[in-house]
Design an enzyme around this catalytic site. Structure first.
Site, PDB file in Angstrom:
ATOM      1  CG  HIS A  88      -1.874  -0.914   1.619  1.00 57.55           C
ATOM      2  ND1 HIS A  88      -2.848  -1.354   0.436  1.00 57.55           N
ATOM      3  CD2 HIS A  88      -2.105  -2.179   2.218  1.00 57.55           C
ATOM      4  CE1 HIS A  88      -3.383  -2.142   0.830  1.00 57.55           C
ATOM      5  NE2 HIS A  88      -3.083  -2.871   2.138  1.00 57.55           N
ATOM      6  CB  VAL A  89       3.585   2.661  -1.203  1.00 58.98           C
ATOM      7  CG1 VAL A  89       3.800   1.861  -2.633  1.00 58.98           C
ATOM      8  CG2 VAL A  89       4.389   3.594  -1.122  1.00 58.98           C
TER       9      VAL A  89
END
Length: 326
Positions: A88-89
């Site tokens: 998650h970035v």
């Protein structure tokens, strides 16, 4: 002496590994958009096809300082190829720091559905364990945990108003501070990155078609993915990750959410249109309805999968591995 000869004397240098193209893929997965399902599938596929699956146990840090960006890009770039990195970035621009830009893939879903999934999951978890949510949000006060979704929206609580609702676009816009400000600038930059850096951005509501196209575009990563996904065992386990105690907000509350998320919807419909064009190009039929004044909410997604507390600590992917060991 023959006895002293080495492998190199007899055979020359060992043959170099021929890498498929592309051999660097990043799946910067958007929270609550079915990525739990895709990561489970990738665990199987990486063993089956021999690519390097690099996952991160950092789930709550999507925005990075310049130094953190450089460090992460360096770590990803030095991974053994072919690799698929997932975390998650928000979008990272490798070329800005002198690296080779990898191919990006991602999946998004209806923004209000994504928001509601997150709202109730943080409070009540899913069927995998009643205490799941208590571990995830231990400091949440009882009055906050049982806060009525309509009150949250209509009385403009921070969790149900901007900038919290501006969630999907930054994953595509990137790390620039303006990417977190709801507006045209972030929206246009996100669209540009989708066009220039993403091989595929799929729609969770049409997950089987997303998997079909991934299999077509990235066979050395995704060959056979649909048959694994459609296995009855997979479907059964998927039901365990449906968020519990989810309720539907009033039409008035939904209308307010839709207004607050107008940029998110503009992006969602843009991606959906691109996805349908791609499907038509490859002979997949879409059931495209005429556009309506307001989006159609609560379309049940193929698998209402939620992000775990920690990918590495969850072992419920074992059911998928067992399929291939039978």
């Amino acid at each position: 002496f023959v006895g002293n000869s080495t492998y190199l004397d007899d055979h020359g240098p060992p043959p170099q590994k021929v890498l498929p193209f592309p051999s660097q893929v990043v799946y910067n997965r958007v929270g609550k958009c079915g990525s739990r399902t895709v990561v489970l599938l990738l665990r199987i596929l990486s063993e089956k096809h021999g690519f390097n699956l690099v996952t991160s146990d950092i789930h709550n840090k999507t925005r990075l300082t310049k130094n953190e960006q450089m460090e992460l890009i360096k770590n990803i770039s030095t991974a053994e190829q072919p690799y698929l990195f997932t975390r998650h970035v928000h979008f990272l621009n490798f070329s800005r720091f002198g690296g080779d830009q990898p191919v990006y893939i991602n999946i998004i879903r209806d923004p209000v559905n994504r928001f509601l999934s997150n709202y109730f999951f943080r409070r009540f978890g899913d069927w995998r364990g009643e205490q799941n949510h208590m571990i995830r949000t231990p400091n949440m006060r009882q009055e906050e945990r049982y806060l009525d979704i309509n009150v949250c929206i209509l009385e403009n609580y921070p969790e149900c108003s901007n900038p919290r609702l501006f969630y999907i676009i930054p994953y595509f816009c990137g790390q620039h501070p303006r990417c977190r400000e709801p507006g045209e600038w972030a929206l246009e930059r996100a669209k540009l990155n989708v066009n220039e850096n993403f091989l595929l951005v799929g729609i969770l509501e049409e997950l089987e078609d997303v998997l079909l196209l991934l299999e077509r575009f990235l066979p050395h990563y995704f060959k056979g993915v649909l048959s694994i996904y459609k296995n009855p065992e997979h479907r059964k386990i998927g039901n365990l990750t449906v968020t519990v105690k989810k309720t539907v907000p009033s039409p008035e509350a939904i209308q307010i959410l839709y207004q607050r998320m107008r940029y998110e919807y503009e992006f969602y419909y843009y991606v959906k249109e691109q996805f349908h064009l791609l499907k038509r190009k490859f002979g997949l039929k879409s059931h495209i309805r005429k556009s309506r004044p307001r989006p159609e909410f609560f379309i049940p997604s193929p698998l209402e999968t939620e992000e775990p507390i920690d990918d590495e600590e969850e072992d419920d992917e074992k059911w998928l591995e067992d399929i291939y060991k039978r």
